[in-house]
Design an enzyme around this catalytic site. Structure first.
Site, PDB file in Angstrom:
ATOM      1  N   ASP A   1       0.887  -1.090   0.144  1.00  0.00           N
ATOM      2  CA  ASP A   1       0.132  -0.081  -0.019  1.00  0.00           C
ATOM      3  C   ASP A   1       0.993   1.212   0.076  1.00  0.00           C
ATOM      4  OD1 ASP A   1      -1.358  -2.263   1.649  1.00  0.00           O
ATOM      5  OD2 ASP A   1      -3.011  -0.974   0.936  1.00  0.00           O
TER       6      ASP A   1
ATOM      7  N   ASP B   1      -1.592  -2.498  -3.993  1.00  0.00           N
ATOM      8  CA  ASP B   1      -1.823  -1.105  -3.999  1.00  0.00           C
ATOM      9  C   ASP B   1      -0.479  -0.288  -4.299  1.00  0.00           C
ATOM     10  OD1 ASP B   1      -4.539  -1.465  -3.686  1.00  0.00           O
ATOM     11  OD2 ASP B   1      -4.655  -0.908  -1.510  1.00  0.00           O
TER      12      ASP B   1
ATOM     13  N   TYR C   1      -2.043   4.170  -5.974  1.00  0.00           N
ATOM     14  CA  TYR C   1      -3.040   4.759  -5.741  1.00  0.00           C
ATOM     15  C   TYR C   1      -3.916   5.846  -6.551  1.00  0.00           C
ATOM     16  CZ  TYR C   1      -3.458   2.542  -1.173  1.00  0.00           C
ATOM     17  OH  TYR C   1      -3.601   1.701  -0.094  1.00  0.00           O
TER      18      TYR C   1
ATOM     19  N   ASN D   1      -6.483  -3.673  -4.521  1.00  0.00           N
ATOM     20  CA  ASN D   1      -7.943  -3.185  -4.761  1.00  0.00           C
ATOM     21  C   ASN D   1      -7.752  -1.707  -5.660  1.00  0.00           C
ATOM     22  OD1 ASN D   1      -7.481  -2.327  -2.070  1.00  0.00           O
ATOM     23  ND2 ASN D   1      -9.232  -1.374  -1.847  1.00  0.00           N
TER      24      ASN D   1
ATOM     25  N   HIS E   1     -11.327  -3.410   7.337  1.00  0.00           N
ATOM     26  CA  HIS E   1     -11.247  -4.428   6.405  1.00  0.00           C
ATOM     27  C   HIS E   1     -11.382  -5.943   6.982  1.00  0.00           C
ATOM     28  CE1 HIS E   1     -10.153  -1.642   3.317  1.00  0.00           C
ATOM     29  NE2 HIS E   1      -9.057  -1.274   3.797  1.00  0.00           N
TER      30      HIS E   1
ATOM     31  N   VAL F   1      -4.456  -3.572   4.920  1.00  0.00           N
ATOM     32  CA  VAL F   1      -4.882  -2.658   6.202  1.00  0.00           C
ATOM     33  C   VAL F   1      -3.706  -1.724   6.306  1.00  0.00           C
ATOM     34  CG1 VAL F   1      -5.297  -2.982   8.707  1.00  0.00           C
ATOM     35  CG2 VAL F   1      -6.421  -4.573   7.192  1.00  0.00           C
ATOM     36  N   HIS F   2      -4.036  -0.560   6.756  1.00  0.00           N
ATOM     37  CA  HIS F   2      -2.768   0.293   6.853  1.00  0.00           C
ATOM     38  C   HIS F   2      -2.436   0.478   8.336  1.00  0.00           C
ATOM     39  CE1 HIS F   2      -4.860   2.367   3.224  1.00  0.00           C
ATOM     40  NE2 HIS F   2      -4.344   1.217   2.786  1.00  0.00           N
TER      41      HIS F   2
END
Ligand SMILES: [Fe+2]
Length: 447
Positions: free
Chosen positions: A150, A177, A180, A210, A303, A331-332
Site C-alpha cells: 500500500d 496497492d 493509488y 484493490n 477491512h 490494512v494500513h
C-alpha cells in the site's frame, strides 16, 4: 535568594516537562500527497524505469517513453558506459478515456551473472542506470527481501522508500496497492517516476491490490494500467494471468497470489497454485512464502473479513504445502501473527504478517479490535516496512521498521525457523508433490 529559588523552580519545571514529553510518543502530522509531475509534460527520455526477475539469471527492464517510435532495446554490461550485450523486447500503450499513455517497453536481459552490478541504457540513448542481480540459486544461500504494501505517493511513501534503500535488500516484495491512481491515470506516471531511483536498481516483484483495479464495466478492463506498466513473470511460472505467478531466488520459492482474481477450486488461479506447489522442491528451495493483498488474519477494525473467502478456498492448500509465511497489505497498519491455521494457533501453521503501512494518502488504520486474538502477536498502527533476511536454509530474521519518525526504528524483531528445517516440529518432504504416494505428513511429529 528569592531569585535563585525562582530560577531553580523554573529549571525543575523545564526538566519535568522534558521528561513528560520524551515519555509520550507524539505522532507527527500526516505528510502530503506528492503527486509528482502529475499532469505534467511527458519526458522525452526513458523514465519510469523498473526491473523485475524474469526467470533464472534473467531480469525484465521496463520503462516509459513519450515517443511512439523509440526502440525497445536495452544495452548492458558490467562496466559503466561499456555495453557488451543488447536485448530487444516489446512495447505497449493504452488509452483510458482522454488519457493516452506513452509507450511502455519491456525487455528481458540475460543470461546474467549472480550478485553482479550491471549498467544499462534504455532505448539506446539517455541516462545510464544500474541494477544488481540477486545471489545464486541454492538452498543455503542468504538473501534479503524488503517487504512493503500500500505504497501510494505521499511524503510517508518517500520516507519508506528511503528507509528501504538503506536496508541493502536484494529483492522487494510489494503486497499490492501501488500508485493509488484510482482511475486518474497521470498518477501512475508520477508513481513510476517516484519509484524509479529504487525500482531501477533492485528487482521489484509486485501483486495487485484493490486500488490497482480500474475497470469500467463493458468499457475498460480492470487491469489495463497495471498490466501494461507492471508486467510480472507469469508466463515463466506457468500462470495464465499477470495477476498471479511464482518465482524462485536463492533458496526461496515465492507465490504471488491475487486477492482479486477468482480463487475457488475450479478457478485458473487455484489450478495453477496446485500445479505450482507440486513443482516446489524444499531440498532446492527450503523456504516457501506467499504474498497477497487482503489479509486472512486481521485484528484491525479496518477491512475485517475482506480476505475470508480466499482464505476459505486456499488456506488448506498452503497449509498442507507447509508455507512458512504469508505477507498481506490492504490494512494500513502492521500486525504479526504466530503460526496459525483455521483460526487456531498451530505449530505447523503459517506466520501471517500484515504490512500495508507503506504510507499512502488514506492514512493509518488506527483502531484494532478490543480483544487481541490468541494468534495476534504484535500490532501497531504506524507507517513502516519489513525486512526478511534469509540467513540460511533453516533460519530467517524478520524485522519491522517503523518510520513515523524520520529515521527507521526496529520495533518488531523475531527469528523464524523454516517448516522444512530438521528441527521443525512439522514434517515436510523434500518435494511438495501432492500425489497420493508422496503426500506429506500433516501432523506435528510426536503427536
Ligand atoms: Fe487495499
Amino acid at each position: 535568594m528569592a531569585i535563585i529559588m525562582l530560577v531553580t523552580t523554573l529549571l525543575s519545571m523545564a526538566l519535568l516537562c522534558e521528561e513528560a514529553t520524551a515519555a509520550a510518543y507524539v505522532r507527527p502530522p500526516a505528510r502530503p500527497n506528492l503527486m509528482l509531475f502529475a499532469g505534467g509534460k511527458k519526458s522525452i527520455q526513458p523514465d519510469q524505469v523498473h526491473v523485475s526477475l524474469a526467470g533464472p539469471n534473467r531480469m525484465r527492464v521496463s520503462w516509459m517513453t513519450s515517443s511512439m517510435t523509440a526502440p525497445s532495446t536495452v544495452h548492458y554490461g558490467t562496466t559503466s558506459q561499456q555495453y557488451t550485450a543488447i536485448a530487444s523486447g516489446v512495447k505497449k500503450s493504452y488509452s483510458y478515456f482522454l488519457y493516452k499513455s506513452g509507450q511502455m517497453h519491456h525487455v528481458v536481459v540475460g543470461p546474467l551473472l549472480d550478485n553482479t552490478t550491471y549498467y544499462y541504457m534504455c532505448g539506446g540513448s539517455g541516462r545510464e542506470f544500474k541494477f544488481t542481480t540477486p545471489p545464486p540459486a541454492g538452498p543455503d544461500v542468504p538473501i534479503k527481501f524488503a517487504v512493503v504494501g500500500d505504497l501510494g505517493q505521499t511524503g510517508w511513501t518517500k520516507s519508506t522508500l528511503e528507509h528501504i534503500e538503506n536496508s541493502n535488500y536484494n529483492v522487494l516484495l510489494l503486497a499490492g496497492d501501488l500508485s493509488y491512481a484510482d482511475y486518474y491515470q497521470p498518477l501512475w506516471d508520477s508513481f513510476g517516476k517516484l519509484v524509479t531511483p529504487y525500482a531501477s536498481a533492485k528487482p521489484w516483484m509486485v501483486t495487485l491490490g484493490n486500488h490497482d483495479i480500474e475497470g469500467i464495466p463493458y468499457i475498460v478492463d480492470p487491469f489495463r494500467a497495471y498490466n501494461t506498466r507492471w508486467q510480472m513473470p507469469y508466463s515463466e511460472s506457468g500462470s495464465v494471468s499477470n495477476q498471479f505467478y511464482s518465482f524462485e531466488t536463492a533458496g526461496v520459492h515465492v507465490l504471488m497470489l491475487a486477492s482479486y482474481a477468482d480463487f475457488d477450486e475450479d478457478s485458473s488461479q487455484y489450478k495453477w497454485l496446485q500445479a505450482d506447489l507440486a513443482r516446489v522442491d524444499r531440498s532446492r528451495t527450503p523456504w516457501l512464502i506467499a504474498v497477497l493483498h487482503a489479509p486472512w488474519y486481521n485484528s484491525n477494525a479496518a477491512h475485517q473479513l475482506n480476505g475470508d473467502r480466499m482464505m476459505a478456498a486456499m488456506e488448506s492448500l498452503l497449509y498442507e504445502a507447509r508455507v512458512d509465511m504469508v505477507f498481506a497489505g490492504h490494512v494500513h497498519a502492521y500486525e504479526r501473527m504466530t503460526r496459525v491455521y483455521s483460526m487456531k494457533r498451530d505449530p505447523c501453521g503459517i506466520i501471517h504478517i500484515t504490512i500495508g503501512d507503506g504510507g499512502n494518502r488514506e492514512g493509518l488504520a488506527q483502531s484494532f479490535l478490543d480483544e487481541q486474538p490468541e494468534w495476534s502477536m504484535y500490532r501497531e498502527a504506524s507507517f513502516g516496512h519489513g525486512e526478511l533476511d534469509m540467513v540460511n536454509a533453516t533460519h530467517a530474521r524478520w524485522t519491522w521498521h517503523r518510520n513515523d519518525d524520520d529515521e527507521a526504528v526496529v520495533a518488531d524483531d523475531i527469528w523464524i525457523t523454516s517448516l522444512s528445517a530438521p528441527e521443525s516440529q512439522c514434517s515436510v518432504s523434500s518435494s511438495t508433490k501432492r500425489g497420493v504416494s508422496n503426500r506429506r505428513v500433516l501432523r506435528p511429529l510426536g503427536t
